[in-house]
Design a protein around this motif. Structure first.
Motif, PDB file in Angstrom:
ATOM      1  N   LEU A 252      -2.589  -2.633 -29.950  1.00  0.00           N
ATOM      2  CA  LEU A 252      -1.502  -2.365 -29.005  1.00  0.00           C
ATOM      3  C   LEU A 252      -0.992  -3.657 -28.397  1.00  0.00           C
ATOM      4  N   GLN A 256       2.756  -5.257 -28.680  1.00  0.00           N
ATOM      5  CA  GLN A 256       3.553  -5.501 -27.474  1.00  0.00           C
ATOM      6  C   GLN A 256       4.003  -6.955 -27.376  1.00  0.00           C
ATOM      7  N   GLU A 275      -4.235  11.560 -24.042  1.00  0.00           N
ATOM      8  CA  GLU A 275      -3.054  10.915 -23.478  1.00  0.00           C
ATOM      9  C   GLU A 275      -3.255   9.434 -23.180  1.00  0.00           C
ATOM     10  N   CYS A 276      -4.477   9.043 -22.833  1.00  0.00           N
ATOM     11  CA  CYS A 276      -4.723   7.652 -22.442  1.00  0.00           C
ATOM     12  C   CYS A 276      -5.043   6.749 -23.622  1.00  0.00           C
ATOM     13  N   PRO A 278      -4.880   4.214 -26.750  1.00  0.00           N
ATOM     14  CA  PRO A 278      -3.933   3.119 -27.026  1.00  0.00           C
ATOM     15  C   PRO A 278      -2.915   3.425 -28.112  1.00  0.00           C
ATOM     16  N   ASP A 281       0.061   5.059 -26.707  1.00  0.00           N
ATOM     17  CA  ASP A 281       0.891   4.076 -25.998  1.00  0.00           C
ATOM     18  C   ASP A 281       1.673   3.230 -26.990  1.00  0.00           C
ATOM     19  N   LYS A 284       5.384   3.680 -28.156  1.00  0.00           N
ATOM     20  CA  LYS A 284       6.514   3.127 -27.421  1.00  0.00           C
ATOM     21  C   LYS A 284       7.026   1.840 -28.054  1.00  0.00           C
TER      22      LYS A 284
END
Length: 326
Positions: A252, A256, A275-276, A278, A281, A284
């Motif tokens: 991740l 990023q 949901e938490c 990586p 995430d 995105k």
């Protein structure tokens, strides 16, 4: 009384995949899924247990004196204590090489989708950008060919070799990575065809890195922050092997920071992810793809799996050893 065969997690195969009739007298019991506290009572009196992901530990197996065979509905058998089975005289078999085409095609699909920026262009069309364009086409993120790119493969078994064959058809230059930490730099070949080079060299020089190794003590966290930093800026990473081989927070962070051009995973360290996690995430990020552990799951592959399971059980009752692990 006919032997009792119990499938503890039948819903790991969709209902449309039929299980062949066994050529032996038997009783059949199946459950959609089985919790750990349900395993022991459901296997009482069973001669055969069929499992995909349900764990069968030594403490459970010791309480099942009638159990004679564990048929694993997968290639990986880390959910079964095979050593305990040997001590208890319980046979273990698995299914093998049933998803070579499925996994290889899925891996190439992910490479193509990343290099051709499939998601970004699809989203642009859905947003109306092409419709508003003054020209016949819409230019957006840079597109790249797979032809001429170096594909580094980690894992030289049947899956890795199947990916290599497809990649060559796209014009890619295929190399396999040696074991991490190997000191030798001598070039060897996989299947007498593809070069095997030192692990770090493959990471540093590959345009695409694709993972096809099992998850074990040696490969857990194999691709971490250091290894990601070795990769070429603009490289692609594809993982259709197992979650846990890649350090997901490190991946991740690399996405990023723009250190990779893109990545795609069909697996996660926790499945299903929460949901938490990586990897959720990472969705995105503009060039990350996550598919829900379905690289293996073409109907053709799953039907082959079911047929191998049936053949394994029939062979056992006929006194033959077929795809045995014990």
């Amino acid at each position: 009384m006919p032997p009792l065969i119990v499938f503890l997690d039948r819903d790991t195969l969709p209902a449309r995949i039929s299980f062949p009739r066994l050529n032996c007298e038997h009783l059949w019991q199946e459950y959609p899924a089985t919790r750990p506290d349900q395993t022991l009572p459901r296997l009482q009196g069973a001669s055969v247990a069929i499992v995909n992901k349900v764990r069968l530990e030594a403490t459970t197996l010791q309480q099942l004196p009638q159990l004679r065979l564990i048929a694993v509905a997968a290639t990986g058998s880390d959910n079964v204590d095979v050593d305990a089975c040997r001590q208890l005289g319980i046979a273990v078999c698995n299914v093998q090489r049933y998803a070579e085409h499925a996994v290889a095609e899925h891996s190439l699909m992910l490479m193509l989708a990343l290099s051709r920026r499939l998601l970004a262009y699809q989203q642009a069309v859905q947003a109306g950008d092409w419709q508003r364009s003054a020209h016949f086409c819409l230019f957006g993120p840079a597109l790249h060919d797979l032809a001429g790119q170096q594909l580094g493969l980690i894992g030289s078994g049947s899956l890795g070799q199947a990916v290599a064959r497809l990649a060559e058809a796209f014009g890619m230059q295929v190399v396999f990575a040696g074991r991490k930490g190997e000191t030798t730099t001598a070039t060897t070949q996989v299947a007498g065809r593809w070069p095997r080079r030192p692990f770090a060299d493959v990471l540093r020089h590959s345009d695409v890195l694709s993972l096809h190794c099992p998850l074990n003590a040696e490969t857990r966290g194999l691709i971490g922050a250091n290894e990601l930093s070795w990769m070429k800026r603009g490289a692609l990473l594809v993982n259709t092997a197992r979650g846990g081989i890649v350090d997901e927070p490190a991946l991740l962070a690399a996405l990023q920071r723009g250190e990779l051009a893109g990545a795609a995973c069909d697996v996660a360290s926790r499945e299903p992810p929460q949901e938490c996690d990586p990897l959720l995430d990472a969705l995105k990020c503009e060039n990350f793809i996550l598919t829900p552990h379905v690289a293996w799951a073409s109907d053709e592959a799953m039907q082959t799996l079911a047929e191998q399971l049936a053949a394994n059980i029939t062979a056992f009752f006929d006194g033959q050893r077929l795809r045995r692990l014990d």
